[in-house]
Design an enzyme around this catalytic site. Sequence first.
Site, PDB file in Angstrom:
ATOM      1  N   LYS A   1     -11.595  11.832  -4.497  1.00 50.17           N
ATOM      2  CA  LYS A   1     -12.654  12.624  -4.762  1.00 50.17           C
ATOM      3  C   LYS A   1     -13.852  12.139  -3.744  1.00 50.17           C
ATOM      4  CE  LYS A   1     -11.954  10.924  -8.811  1.00 50.17           C
ATOM      5  NZ  LYS A   1     -11.176  10.708  -9.127  1.00 50.17           N
TER       6      LYS A   1
ATOM      7  N   GLY B   1      -9.876   7.477  -1.013  1.00 48.73           N
ATOM      8  CA  GLY B   1      -9.936   7.888  -2.646  1.00 48.73           C
ATOM      9  C   GLY B   1     -10.439   9.351  -2.257  1.00 48.73           C
TER      10      GLY B   1
ATOM     11  N   ASP C   1       1.229  -1.346   0.066  1.00 45.23           N
ATOM     12  CA  ASP C   1       0.280   0.391  -0.034  1.00 45.23           C
ATOM     13  C   ASP C   1       0.455   1.154  -0.134  1.00 45.23           C
ATOM     14  OD1 ASP C   1      -2.045   1.806   0.902  1.00 45.23           O
ATOM     15  OD2 ASP C   1      -1.740   1.772   2.773  1.00 45.23           O
TER      16      ASP C   1
ATOM     17  N   GLU D   1      -0.840  11.094   4.707  1.00 38.84           N
ATOM     18  CA  GLU D   1      -1.953  12.560   4.721  1.00 38.84           C
ATOM     19  C   GLU D   1      -1.755  13.485   5.956  1.00 38.84           C
ATOM     20  OE1 GLU D   1      -4.076  10.635   3.625  1.00 38.84           O
ATOM     21  OE2 GLU D   1      -4.121   8.726   3.023  1.00 38.84           O
TER      22      GLU D   1
ATOM     23  N   ASP E   1      -0.340   5.161   1.064  1.00 39.09           N
ATOM     24  CA  ASP E   1      -0.361   6.277   2.043  1.00 39.09           C
ATOM     25  C   ASP E   1      -0.486   5.853   3.529  1.00 39.09           C
ATOM     26  OD1 ASP E   1      -0.594   8.511   0.328  1.00 39.09           O
ATOM     27  OD2 ASP E   1      -2.101   7.201  -0.203  1.00 39.09           O
TER      28      ASP E   1
ATOM     29  N   ASN F   1       0.401  10.183  -8.166  1.00 34.02           N
ATOM     30  CA  ASN F   1       0.727  10.309  -6.211  1.00 34.02           C
ATOM     31  C   ASN F   1       2.264  10.294  -6.215  1.00 34.02           C
ATOM     32  OD1 ASN F   1      -0.568  12.451  -6.220  1.00 34.02           O
ATOM     33  ND2 ASN F   1      -2.134  11.658  -5.117  1.00 34.02           N
TER      34      ASN F   1
ATOM     35  N   THR G   1      -2.542   0.500  -4.529  1.00 32.23           N
ATOM     36  CA  THR G   1      -3.201   1.408  -3.401  1.00 32.23           C
ATOM     37  C   THR G   1      -4.087   2.074  -4.748  1.00 32.23           C
ATOM     38  OG1 THR G   1      -2.510   4.241  -3.154  1.00 32.23           O
ATOM     39  CG2 THR G   1      -1.829   3.445  -4.716  1.00 32.23           C
ATOM     40  N   THR G   2      -5.276   2.649  -3.611  1.00 33.48           N
ATOM     41  CA  THR G   2      -6.037   4.015  -3.790  1.00 33.48           C
ATOM     42  C   THR G   2      -6.167   5.360  -4.335  1.00 33.48           C
ATOM     43  OG1 THR G   2      -7.843   3.217  -2.411  1.00 33.48           O
ATOM     44  CG2 THR G   2      -8.427   4.964  -2.936  1.00 33.48           C
TER      45      THR G   2
HETATM   46  C1  XBP Z   1      -5.093   6.769   0.553  1.00 31.38           C
HETATM   47  C2  XBP Z   1      -6.691   6.961   0.041  1.00 31.38           C
HETATM   48  C3  XBP Z   1      -5.758   7.924  -0.585  1.00 31.38           C
HETATM   49  C4  XBP Z   1      -5.590   9.691  -0.259  1.00 31.38           C
HETATM   50  C5  XBP Z   1      -5.817  10.628  -1.262  1.00 31.38           C
HETATM   51  O1  XBP Z   1      -5.240   5.257  -0.387  1.00 31.38           O
HETATM   52  O2  XBP Z   1      -7.774   6.898   1.236  1.00 31.38           O
HETATM   53  O3  XBP Z   1      -7.236   8.520  -1.097  1.00 31.38           O
HETATM   54  O4  XBP Z   1      -5.462   9.256   1.217  1.00 31.38           O
HETATM   55  O5  XBP Z   1      -5.596   9.882  -2.649  1.00 31.38           O
HETATM   56  P1  XBP Z   1      -3.693   3.852   0.047  1.00 31.38           P
HETATM   57  P2  XBP Z   1      -6.529  10.868  -3.512  1.00 31.38           P
HETATM   58  O6  XBP Z   1      -4.102   3.781   1.765  1.00 31.38           O
HETATM   59  O7  XBP Z   1      -4.789   2.942  -0.419  1.00 31.38           O
HETATM   60  O8  XBP Z   1      -2.807   4.118  -0.627  1.00 31.38           O
HETATM   61  O9  XBP Z   1      -6.798  12.421  -3.338  1.00 31.38           O
HETATM   62  O10 XBP Z   1      -5.447  11.174  -4.972  1.00 31.38           O
HETATM   63  O11 XBP Z   1      -7.227   9.878  -3.595  1.00 31.38           O
END
Ligand code: XBP
Length: 253
Positions: free
Chosen positions: A56, A54, A11, A20, A13, A130, A124-125
């Site tokens: 959005k 996500g 993953d 975050e 983030d 990024n 990842t989401t």
């Molecule tokens: C983490 C998320 C993401 C980021 C924001 O994803 O939920 O939405 O906070 O990124 P992961 P975007 O833990 O799966 O990596 O604004 O590009 O969606």
Amino acid sequence: MKNEICAVLFDVDGTLADTERDGHRLAFNAAFAEFGLAWDWDAELYGELLTITGGKERIRHHMEKYVPNELRRSGLDDWIADLHKTKTRYFVALLERGEIPLRPGVARLIHQLREAKIKIAIATTTSPENVTALLKSTLGEKSPDWFSVIGAGDIVPGKKPASDIYLWVLDQLGLSAQHCIAVENSENGLIAALAAGLNTVVTVNDYTRQQNFSGAALVLSNLGEPTQPFTVLAGNAQGRKWVDAEMLAGLNG
Ligand code: XBP
């Protein structure tokens, strides 16, 4: 192929880096300001909004809960997409300034897996740009090429906790889940990885420490370094102090 790991799926983030609170959150707020919106996501509110994966989707959820009148905008989907694109621009710029380091043990483990010819992949989401920016700013310009597969963002319909992104990455790798292991940091991520059949190591952070990680192979403070051992929060770490390829293979045994 007992006790053999063919690929590790990371993953991004909160797992590769603490992106975050001092990364995505600031980029969202900068985009809101650019759009003339009086929205300000403080660290506490952002923790609550993080349950929606996500960017959005997170913006829309915030509108539904806190500013429902704003939902009446015409062309709402496009407006959210534009706002989110602006947020991505701010986030990538922040990464390019080198403001977000990798978490302990991440670079060491990635280098060791490469030396051991174990594939590495991203599930990842977050948006693909990024991921590329984070990898380049921390591991070097060529580092995105080290990853056999980078699965990110809207490439699949369902974001975590749906298993879609993990299933997509496994399919691209041509590997079955039993020969792979996932590294996650959140309950939503763990649910997604487990639903794809992946044994999962969780490394917590301040936003996720209190979440439910039942089903994880191991819950750790971080991946650990020889000079900075991890703390075990749940599971059997086999007496080890940092995560390496042998340890991951042991977990899949
Ligand atoms: C983490 C998320 C993401 C980021 C924001 O994803 O939920 O939405 O906070 O990124 P992961 P975007 O833990 O799966 O990596 O604004 O590009 O969606």
